[in-house]
Design a protein around this motif. Structure first.
Motif, PDB file in Angstrom:
ATOM      1  N   CYS A 161      43.365  48.248  37.652  1.00  0.00           N
ATOM      2  CA  CYS A 161      42.400  47.135  37.674  1.00  0.00           C
ATOM      3  C   CYS A 161      42.826  46.036  36.700  1.00  0.00           C
ATOM      4  CB  CYS A 161      41.000  47.626  37.308  1.00  0.00           C
ATOM      5  SG  CYS A 161      40.222  48.609  38.600  1.00  0.00           S
ATOM      6  N   VAL A 162      43.118  46.446  35.468  1.00  0.00           N
ATOM      7  CA  VAL A 162      43.526  45.469  34.453  1.00  0.00           C
ATOM      8  C   VAL A 162      44.841  44.798  34.859  1.00  0.00           C
ATOM      9  CG1 VAL A 162      44.231  45.145  32.053  1.00  0.00           C
ATOM     10  CG2 VAL A 162      42.322  46.673  32.591  1.00  0.00           C
ATOM     11  N   GLY A 163      45.827  45.625  35.211  1.00  0.00           N
ATOM     12  CA  GLY A 163      47.140  45.092  35.572  1.00  0.00           C
ATOM     13  C   GLY A 163      47.090  44.163  36.767  1.00  0.00           C
ATOM     14  N   GLY A 164      46.335  44.542  37.786  1.00  0.00           N
ATOM     15  CA  GLY A 164      46.211  43.704  38.973  1.00  0.00           C
ATOM     16  C   GLY A 164      45.662  42.325  38.638  1.00  0.00           C
ATOM     17  N   MET A 165      44.647  42.312  37.797  1.00  0.00           N
ATOM     18  CA  MET A 165      44.037  41.037  37.413  1.00  0.00           C
ATOM     19  C   MET A 165      44.967  40.210  36.523  1.00  0.00           C
ATOM     20  SD  MET A 165      41.148  40.541  38.818  1.00  0.00           S
ATOM     21  CE  MET A 165      40.227  39.417  37.795  1.00  0.00           C
ATOM     22  N   VAL A 166      45.596  40.865  35.569  1.00  0.00           N
ATOM     23  CA  VAL A 166      46.505  40.155  34.660  1.00  0.00           C
ATOM     24  C   VAL A 166      47.634  39.496  35.452  1.00  0.00           C
ATOM     25  CG1 VAL A 166      48.270  40.507  32.879  1.00  0.00           C
ATOM     26  CG2 VAL A 166      46.004  41.511  32.598  1.00  0.00           C
ATOM     27  N   VAL A 167      48.230  40.247  36.358  1.00  0.00           N
ATOM     28  CA  VAL A 167      49.341  39.703  37.143  1.00  0.00           C
ATOM     29  C   VAL A 167      48.845  38.626  38.105  1.00  0.00           C
ATOM     30  CG1 VAL A 167      51.116  40.231  38.870  1.00  0.00           C
ATOM     31  CG2 VAL A 167      50.745  41.794  36.954  1.00  0.00           C
ATOM     32  N   ALA A 168      47.695  38.869  38.754  1.00  0.00           N
ATOM     33  CA  ALA A 168      47.155  37.879  39.704  1.00  0.00           C
ATOM     34  C   ALA A 168      46.954  36.528  39.022  1.00  0.00           C
ATOM     35  CB  ALA A 168      45.840  38.381  40.297  1.00  0.00           C
ATOM     36  N   ARG A 169      46.527  36.569  37.763  1.00  0.00           N
ATOM     37  CA  ARG A 169      46.296  35.307  37.043  1.00  0.00           C
ATOM     38  C   ARG A 169      47.579  34.650  36.569  1.00  0.00           C
ATOM     39  NH1 ARG A 169      41.194  36.262  33.189  1.00  0.00           N
ATOM     40  NH2 ARG A 169      39.569  36.479  34.770  1.00  0.00           N
ATOM     41  N   ALA A 170      48.654  35.426  36.520  1.00  0.00           N
ATOM     42  CA  ALA A 170      49.916  34.879  35.981  1.00  0.00           C
ATOM     43  C   ALA A 170      50.831  34.342  37.069  1.00  0.00           C
ATOM     44  CB  ALA A 170      50.644  35.944  35.165  1.00  0.00           C
ATOM     45  N   ILE A 171      50.508  34.587  38.336  1.00  0.00           N
ATOM     46  CA  ILE A 171      51.367  34.075  39.401  1.00  0.00           C
ATOM     47  C   ILE A 171      50.787  32.789  39.986  1.00  0.00           C
ATOM     48  CG2 ILE A 171      52.252  36.378  39.914  1.00  0.00           C
ATOM     49  CD1 ILE A 171      50.594  36.506  42.380  1.00  0.00           C
ATOM     50  N   LEU A 172      51.655  32.000  40.611  1.00  0.00           N
ATOM     51  CA  LEU A 172      51.245  30.668  41.057  1.00  0.00           C
ATOM     52  C   LEU A 172      50.536  30.688  42.403  1.00  0.00           C
ATOM     53  CD1 LEU A 172      51.403  27.637  40.352  1.00  0.00           C
ATOM     54  CD2 LEU A 172      53.546  27.552  41.634  1.00  0.00           C
ATOM     55  N   ASN A 173      51.067  31.472  43.332  1.00  0.00           N
ATOM     56  CA  ASN A 173      50.583  31.456  44.712  1.00  0.00           C
ATOM     57  C   ASN A 173      49.248  32.177  44.850  1.00  0.00           C
ATOM     58  OD1 ASN A 173      50.251  32.474  47.513  1.00  0.00           O
ATOM     59  ND2 ASN A 173      52.177  31.373  47.827  1.00  0.00           N
ATOM     60  N   ARG A 174      48.243  31.430  45.231  1.00  0.00           N
ATOM     61  CA  ARG A 174      46.882  31.951  45.310  1.00  0.00           C
ATOM     62  C   ARG A 174      46.735  33.038  46.381  1.00  0.00           C
ATOM     63  NH1 ARG A 174      41.931  30.034  43.716  1.00  0.00           N
ATOM     64  NH2 ARG A 174      40.324  31.406  44.548  1.00  0.00           N
ATOM     65  N   VAL A 175      47.385  32.827  47.524  1.00  0.00           N
ATOM     66  CA  VAL A 175      47.314  33.814  48.619  1.00  0.00           C
ATOM     67  C   VAL A 175      47.897  35.150  48.163  1.00  0.00           C
ATOM     68  CG1 VAL A 175      48.104  34.375  50.955  1.00  0.00           C
ATOM     69  CG2 VAL A 175      47.385  32.032  50.397  1.00  0.00           C
TER      70      VAL A 175
END
Lengths: 216, 216
Positions: A161-175
DNA sequence: TGTACATCAGTGAACGCGCGTTCACTGATGTAC
DNA sequence: TGTACATCAGTGAACGCGCGTTCACTGATGTAC
């Protein structure tokens, strides 16, 4: 004795909440004491009558989420009932929700500040650990027995959960960020035993459709 | 034309490597240009003949890991052969290894700097995304077919590896951090289909013993 | 109810410091002869 | 081989700025009479 008894407690709470919002958005180091105090409606000079130093605030801010009985207000609109037997899947869905992804200011500090903490004092790390253990504990109690150690599964679920969110926020592509959250959510729900495996294979079940429609 | 043709390229590489080590340890904001240049054996003034600004360095540093053919040197002693069919479990084991946990300076930037990146420019985020996609891609190609979408599983596996490491570094208790890494490793290997389920249930297989003996 | 007062929460000028960035200069380098 | 030279990589003083922290002070507050 001027000023009511609870005055200082109330003001201190305002400072911590202001700091929480600003830290979540900009990190520990990019927020000045003047900004924090302004966010609480005060000027910078008064800060040191409430805290010994800036870093003392870190610990306080970390402690105010998740372990705080009022933490639910941070995810308004996302239903999480800690007393419910269904709390595990609720926490996973709320944690990996679009709402939590977008609301950086009211985010869980484990998502917004983990690397800041890893560079901070042992006090901050202990506070972080308490928050993480609280999450693991909730997931563990709610997880379904399946022959594998519950605790290890709960730890991995929390890290996912934590990792998914951290990485999702660090990448550019929203999709791609959305896709990542969905993938983590699906696997996390399976790990806890809250997800029908068949639903994951084709994604055509009612629940999957509902989730997508709600843009969770 | 004084100075050999490759001179500037060589020096620029030294600056990037120095920055990578310092950023990994202290984050983007707690490292000065003077420190970076000193780490490359230079003084601060020369920096701006190599980079337009400090933030331009972030992108460069993120790109130098994982997608860089020489990234393997970052994990000396941990064998990862990208050409091997066994690359998936190798990457998972190396990523969640004690060595990677301890060697902050040579760490993967996704573990050391994800929240710094999430507060940075789109350029930095794109560079982070490239690194993450490279990891997902390696895991996806190596994962075993099991009826569920490979890509989603690979994404979750990568997020689990990153998240496990990020959280492990942010908590105080070393034993719990080790426990967390092990739990994440076990689940990540299962997700890719590289792990015998029975081994997870009792932890008594040869492989489990070997892993523990090696203190991976 | 109204006023004088002691308390102390909050103010803002000041401190030393290190930062990112600029730029005129220095001196190490490979080349030409 | 040796020397004079043009080039430009690297230096370090200087700039304006914002930071964390301190502290003498101001003025809002609840209380006593």
């Amino acid at each position: 004795m001027p000023y009511a008894a609870g005055h200082r407690t109330e003001i201190k709470g305002k400072i911590v909440q202001s700091a929480r919002r600003l830290f979540n958005r900009h990190g520990f180091d990019n927020v000045s004491i003047a900004q924090i105090m302004a966010g609480a409606g005060l000027t910078h000079g008064g800060f040191y009558s409430y805290f010994k130093s800036k870093s003392e605030l870190y610990t306080e801010v970390l402690g105010c989420f998740f372990t705080d009985p009022n933490w639910k207000s941070c995810w308004e609109g996302v239903e999480v009932d800690l007393a419910s037997a269904d709390v595990g899947p609720q926490v996973v869905r709320a944690y990996l929700s679009r709402q939590h992804f977008e609301d950086v200011e009211n985010s869980c500090p484990m998502v917004a500040l983990p690397t800041d903490v890893s560079r901070s004092s042992p006090h901050a790390k202990r506070a972080f650990e308490t928050v993480f253990e609280a999450m693991v504990s909730v997931l563990e109690r709610s997880s379904v027995e399946n022959g594998r150690p519950r605790r290890a599964r709960a730890q991995a679920t929390a890290a996912l959960c934590v990792g998914g969110m951290v990485v999702a926020r660090a990448i550019l592509n929203r999709v791609r960020a959305d896709e990542l959250r969905q993938a983590c959510m699906s696997v996390a729900l399976t790990l806890g035993g809250w997800h029908d495996e068949s639903k994951l294979q084709n994604g055509k079940s009612k629940r999957s459709h509902r989730l997508r429609a709600e843009k969770v």
